[in-house]
Design a protein around this motif. Structure first.
Motif, PDB file in Angstrom:
ATOM      1  N   ARG A  36      18.568  42.212  49.461  1.00 13.34           N
ATOM      2  CA  ARG A  36      18.499  42.367  48.006  1.00 13.34           C
ATOM      3  C   ARG A  36      17.062  42.342  47.501  1.00 13.34           C
ATOM      4  NH1 ARG A  36      22.823  38.033  45.852  1.00 13.34           N
ATOM      5  NH2 ARG A  36      22.339  39.024  43.864  1.00 13.34           N
ATOM      6  N   LYS A  37      16.104  42.288  48.412  1.00 13.82           N
ATOM      7  CA  LYS A  37      14.698  42.246  48.034  1.00 13.82           C
ATOM      8  C   LYS A  37      14.040  43.601  48.263  1.00 13.82           C
ATOM      9  CE  LYS A  37      14.209  37.301  49.136  1.00 13.82           C
ATOM     10  NZ  LYS A  37      13.435  36.284  49.872  1.00 13.82           N
ATOM     11  N   SER A 330      33.856  56.349  45.144  1.00 17.31           N
ATOM     12  CA  SER A 330      34.999  55.536  45.586  1.00 17.31           C
ATOM     13  C   SER A 330      34.601  54.191  46.160  1.00 17.31           C
ATOM     14  CB  SER A 330      35.811  56.305  46.638  1.00 17.31           C
ATOM     15  OG  SER A 330      36.314  57.511  46.109  1.00 17.31           O
ATOM     16  N   TYR A 331      33.303  53.853  46.144  1.00 18.23           N
ATOM     17  CA  TYR A 331      32.866  52.605  46.785  1.00 18.23           C
ATOM     18  C   TYR A 331      31.847  51.874  45.929  1.00 18.23           C
ATOM     19  CZ  TYR A 331      34.861  54.325  51.203  1.00 18.23           C
ATOM     20  OH  TYR A 331      35.695  54.781  52.179  1.00 18.23           O
ATOM     21  N   ILE A 332      31.991  50.539  45.844  1.00 16.29           N
ATOM     22  CA  ILE A 332      30.939  49.668  45.334  1.00 16.29           C
ATOM     23  C   ILE A 332      30.667  48.620  46.406  1.00 16.29           C
ATOM     24  CG2 ILE A 332      31.268  50.010  42.866  1.00 16.29           C
ATOM     25  CD1 ILE A 332      33.043  47.603  42.768  1.00 16.29           C
ATOM     26  N   VAL A 333      29.383  48.260  46.568  1.00 15.23           N
ATOM     27  CA  VAL A 333      28.934  47.487  47.725  1.00 15.23           C
ATOM     28  C   VAL A 333      28.174  46.252  47.286  1.00 15.23           C
ATOM     29  CG1 VAL A 333      27.267  47.550  49.644  1.00 15.23           C
ATOM     30  CG2 VAL A 333      28.886  49.409  49.349  1.00 15.23           C
ATOM     31  N   ASN A 334      28.348  45.157  48.048  1.00 10.10           N
ATOM     32  CA  ASN A 334      27.565  43.929  47.863  1.00 10.10           C
ATOM     33  C   ASN A 334      26.325  44.029  48.754  1.00 10.10           C
ATOM     34  OD1 ASN A 334      26.481  41.387  47.735  1.00 10.10           O
ATOM     35  ND2 ASN A 334      28.390  40.304  48.135  1.00 10.10           N
ATOM     36  N   PRO A 335      25.122  44.240  48.192  1.00  9.55           N
ATOM     37  CA  PRO A 335      23.921  44.444  49.017  1.00  9.55           C
ATOM     38  C   PRO A 335      23.628  43.285  49.968  1.00  9.55           C
ATOM     39  CG  PRO A 335      23.490  45.018  46.732  1.00  9.55           C
ATOM     40  CD  PRO A 335      24.830  44.332  46.755  1.00  9.55           C
TER      41      PRO A 335
END
Length: 375
Positions: A36-37, A330-335
């Motif tokens: 996330r950086k 169609s997708y969402i992601v947790n980085p």
């Protein structure tokens, strides 16, 4: 050949273990949430963690050596002492590069633990070579047993800390790291005898035990404190606070009523899911990605797949403000759960841990955002 009687100061033994624990905690904290950086933040975090862990290994060793008691006078060669510290830092750096800049698999974790275990041993025996006015004499049993212990415990420490990047595992990994470094040192010392020498063969200036005691302890804690401050302020991703708030939300039973327009984020960072007939709240911090499935969604975590009654649009309203990104319609992601991002021309794909989770495609329209988030 007459060996010198050897003893240890119990207080300095205790201090050496504390040094190893603080180094482990600082180093593992600095390598959290790197996905996330920014690229620069990630590189700086890994560099600071490498110096912290390498310095911690070296500091633990020499604080413990300052607790060595012999009926003869002995010193340390400054140049050889410095080389031993650099060896520890360099090898830990290689291990962290493996863990954070390549695909993280069980094989990678074992390789990183083996590298650090070998680094602990190399640092120990090079540092021992810097002793003046006495000569260490090693036994085969001591060398072999300490080698096995060093590699085994370091693999265990990294396996726990990097198996699941939770606060609990980082704490357990820190304890394993501290035990590994300390146990290897004293097992190696148990298989070592000393003989008195009449002269020195130094390469650089000599350091007295008292000077080294003050220098090592003060400099170590100063480095750890400064690096921890930098990591918790200047190198912290903007999404960190919401992520920590999410982690505090436990799964619990609920109804599967779809949210109203006014529901927003007030109901908490979770998704209403079902699996095997049970209804649960899945915290956002546990979600790797969400996939659209008609008018519903499939929620993927390290514990398995869940069915969610919300459509992808409603799931996005809940998760995007909490740091998730959309990589495909169609997708969402947790980085924070992505361990590898691969680009293929004008598209890409994300990989997760554990490896049996499906890879997520990244569409061309979302490629720039993905590259920024996963760099």
């Amino acid at each position: 050949m007459a060996y010198v009687d050897v003893g240890h100061n119990p207080w300095l033994i205790a201090v050496s273990f504390v040094v190893a624990l603080v180094a482990g905690a600082t180093g593992l904290f600095l390598t959290r949430e790197l996905s996330r950086k920014s690229v620069l933040q990630k590189k700086l975090s890994v560099a600071l963690a490498a110096v912290t862990l390498g310095t911690g290994i070296w500091s633990m060793h020499f604080v413990a050596m300052l607790g060595l008691r012999m009926p003869i006078l002995f010193y340390y060669d400054a140049a050889i002492t410095l080389v031993s510290a650099l060896i520890a830092i360099l090898i830990v750096t290689l291990a962290l590069i493996l863990l954070h800049f390549t695909r993280r698999t069980p094989t990678t974790i074992v390789a990183a633990g083996t590298l650090v275990g070998a680094g602990v041993l190399a640092m120990h025996y090079v540092g021992m070579a810097g002793m003046q006015l006495c000569q260490p004499v090693y036994s085969a049993v001591g060398v072999i047993s300490s080698s096995i212990l060093a590699i085994g415990l370091c693999i265990l420490a990294f396996g726990i800390a990097y198996g699941t990047r939770s606060n609990r595992n980082i704490v357990i990994g820190t304890v394993c790291f501290g035990v590994a470094v300390t146990a290897v040192h004293f097992l190696a010392m148990a298989g070592t005898n000393f003989i008195e020498l009449s002269g020195t063969h130094e390469i650089g200036p000599l350091i007295s035990n008292e000077t080294m005691a003050i220098g090592v302890i003060l400099s170590s804690f100063a480095i750890f404190g400064i690096f921890l401050w930098v990591g918790s302020t200047l190198l912290m991703p903007a999404e960190n606070q919401p992520a920590e708030r999410q982690a505090a939300s436990p799964p619990e039973t609920l109804s599967t009523t779809k949210p109203s327009a006014s529901d927003g984020l007030m109901s908490g960072s979770w998704l209403p899911c079902e699996r095997e007939g049970s209804k649960v709240r899945v915290p956002a911090s546990e979600i790797a990605f969400v996939r659209a499935d008609g008018h519903y969604t499939q929620v993927y975590t390290s514990k398995g797949r869940y069915f969610c009654v919300w459509p992808i649009t409603e799931a996005s309203k809940r998760l995007l403000p909490d740091g998730f990104i959309k990589v495909h319609r169609s997708y969402i992601v947790n980085p924070s759960k992505v361990v590898l991002f691969e680009r293929d021309k004008d598209k890409g794909r994300c990989s997760f841990e554990p490896a049996d989770l499906p890879k997520v495609p990244v569409s061309r329209s979302h490629l720039k955002d993905a590259q920024s988030a996963f760099a």
